[in-house]
Design a protein around this motif. Structure first.
Motif, short mmCIF file in Angstrom:
data_model
loop_
_atom_site.label_atom_id
_atom_site.label_comp_id
_atom_site.label_asym_id
_atom_site.label_seq_id
_atom_site.Cartn_x
_atom_site.Cartn_y
_atom_site.Cartn_z
N TYR A 139 -9.13 63.72 13.05
CA TYR A 139 -7.73 64.13 12.84
C TYR A 139 -6.79 64.70 11.53
O TYR A 139 -7.35 63.86 10.74
N PHE A 140 -6.59 66.19 11.20
CA PHE A 140 -5.76 65.70 9.97
C PHE A 140 -4.40 66.71 10.46
O PHE A 140 -4.48 67.05 11.30
N ASP A 141 -3.78 66.66 9.24
CA ASP A 141 -1.44 67.20 9.53
C ASP A 141 -2.29 68.57 9.01
O ASP A 141 -2.89 68.50 7.99
N VAL A 142 -1.87 69.26 9.59
CA VAL A 142 -1.95 70.12 9.02
C VAL A 142 -1.26 70.73 8.17
O VAL A 142 -1.78 71.58 6.90
N GLU A 143 0.16 70.52 7.69
CA GLU A 143 0.77 70.15 6.44
C GLU A 143 0.17 70.20 5.44
O GLU A 143 -0.17 70.64 4.02
N THR A 144 -0.20 69.03 5.46
CA THR A 144 -0.50 68.34 3.92
C THR A 144 -2.21 67.49 3.98
O THR A 144 -3.24 67.31 2.75
N GLY A 145 -3.44 67.85 4.65
CA GLY A 145 -4.17 67.65 4.96
C GLY A 145 -4.70 66.34 5.21
O GLY A 145 -6.00 65.80 4.96
N ASP A 146 -3.41 65.28 5.14
CA ASP A 146 -3.98 63.77 5.69
C ASP A 146 -4.77 63.42 6.61
O ASP A 146 -4.90 64.36 7.57
N ARG A 147 -5.84 62.06 6.76
CA ARG A 147 -6.85 62.63 7.85
C ARG A 147 -6.10 61.63 8.52
O ARG A 147 -5.74 59.99 7.89
N TYR A 148 -6.62 61.09 9.74
CA TYR A 148 -5.76 60.25 10.38
C TYR A 148 -7.53 59.70 11.69
O TYR A 148 -7.69 61.03 11.93
N TRP A 149 -6.92 58.68 12.22
CA TRP A 149 -7.46 58.26 13.51
C TRP A 149 -7.06 58.15 14.71
O TRP A 149 -5.62 57.73 14.78
N ILE A 150 -7.12 59.33 15.44
CA ILE A 150 -5.61 59.57 16.62
C ILE A 150 -7.19 58.97 17.82
O ILE A 150 -7.87 59.56 18.62
N SER A 151 -6.49 57.81 18.86
CA SER A 151 -6.72 57.83 19.89
C SER A 151 -6.26 57.57 20.91
O SER A 151 -5.44 56.43 20.54
N GLY A 152 -6.39 57.08 22.50
CA GLY A 152 -5.42 56.03 23.07
C GLY A 152 -5.98 54.90 23.15
O GLY A 152 -6.75 54.71 22.86
N PRO A 153 -4.58 54.22 23.48
CA PRO A 153 -4.34 52.68 23.31
C PRO A 153 -5.50 52.15 23.89
O PRO A 153 -5.58 52.58 25.35
N LYS A 154 -6.37 50.99 23.90
CA LYS A 154 -7.14 50.50 24.42
C LYS A 154 -6.33 48.62 25.18
O LYS A 154 -5.99 49.07 24.76
N LYS A 155 -6.58 49.54 26.79
CA LYS A 155 -6.00 47.59 27.25
C LYS A 155 -6.51 46.51 26.13
O LYS A 155 -5.72 45.28 26.54
N ASN A 156 -7.39 45.94 25.78
CA ASN A 156 -7.46 44.80 24.82
C ASN A 156 -6.92 44.81 23.58
O ASN A 156 -7.17 44.25 22.82
N GLY A 157 -5.92 46.07 22.87
CA GLY A 157 -5.56 46.26 21.69
C GLY A 157 -6.22 47.12 21.10
O GLY A 157 -5.51 46.60 19.89
N GLN A 158 -7.61 46.75 20.45
CA GLN A 158 -8.13 46.50 19.67
C GLN A 158 -8.20 48.38 19.60
O GLN A 158 -9.80 49.45 19.72
N ASP A 159 -7.26 48.94 19.67
CA ASP A 159 -7.00 50.41 18.79
C ASP A 159 -7.87 51.17 17.78
O ASP A 159 -8.48 52.01 17.94
N SER A 160 -7.72 50.52 16.97
CA SER A 160 -8.05 50.76 15.11
C SER A 160 -9.58 50.59 15.58
O SER A 160 -10.51 50.46 16.14
N LEU A 161 -10.15 51.48 14.35
CA LEU A 161 -11.14 52.14 14.19
C LEU A 161 -12.43 50.98 13.89
O LEU A 161 -13.49 50.17 14.40
N TYR A 162 -12.16 50.31 13.04
CA TYR A 162 -12.23 49.34 12.02
C TYR A 162 -11.85 47.44 12.82
O TYR A 162 -10.79 47.59 12.96
N ALA A 163 -12.22 47.10 13.21
CA ALA A 163 -11.55 45.54 13.49
C ALA A 163 -10.38 45.65 12.29
O ALA A 163 -10.84 45.19 11.35
#
Length: 103
Positions: free
Chosen positions: A47-71
């Protein structure tokens, strides 16, 4: 949702917070910001911020807590309004005391 900034590299500051979706689902809103999908064109971001163009990783939180794209050892801040819900309903654990990162 899990919201991680990708502005400073592969692993950035992250939060667990409640988002809203536009009627069409094309835009996600969080904390006064609007995000739109990169539709697969992002590098380590979706995803990107519409106003700034900054990039983000947005996802549903996971039961195991490993939500980030990378460990990572970096724990996301959890918004106070979702703290208990995140721990009990998503993670299936007792909610720990809130810490200084909770807003």
């Amino acid at each position: 949702m899990y919201i991680e900034s990708k502005g400073d590299g592969l692993i950035g500051p992250a939060r667990i917070g409640r988002v809203t979706f536009s009627k069409t689902g094309a835009t996600i809103s969080y904390a006064g910001r609007s995000f739109q999908s990169l539709k697969g064109a992002g590098f380590k971001s979706n995803y990107f911020d519409v106003e700034t163009g900054d990039r983000y990783w947005i996802s549903g939180p996971k039961k195991n807590g490993q939500d980030s794209l990378y460990a990572t050892n970096v724990h996301p801040a959890i918004d106070a309004d979702v703290h208990d819900e995140y721990w009990t309903e998503i993670r299936g654990l007792p909610a720990p005391p809130r810490n200084g990162d909770d807003v």
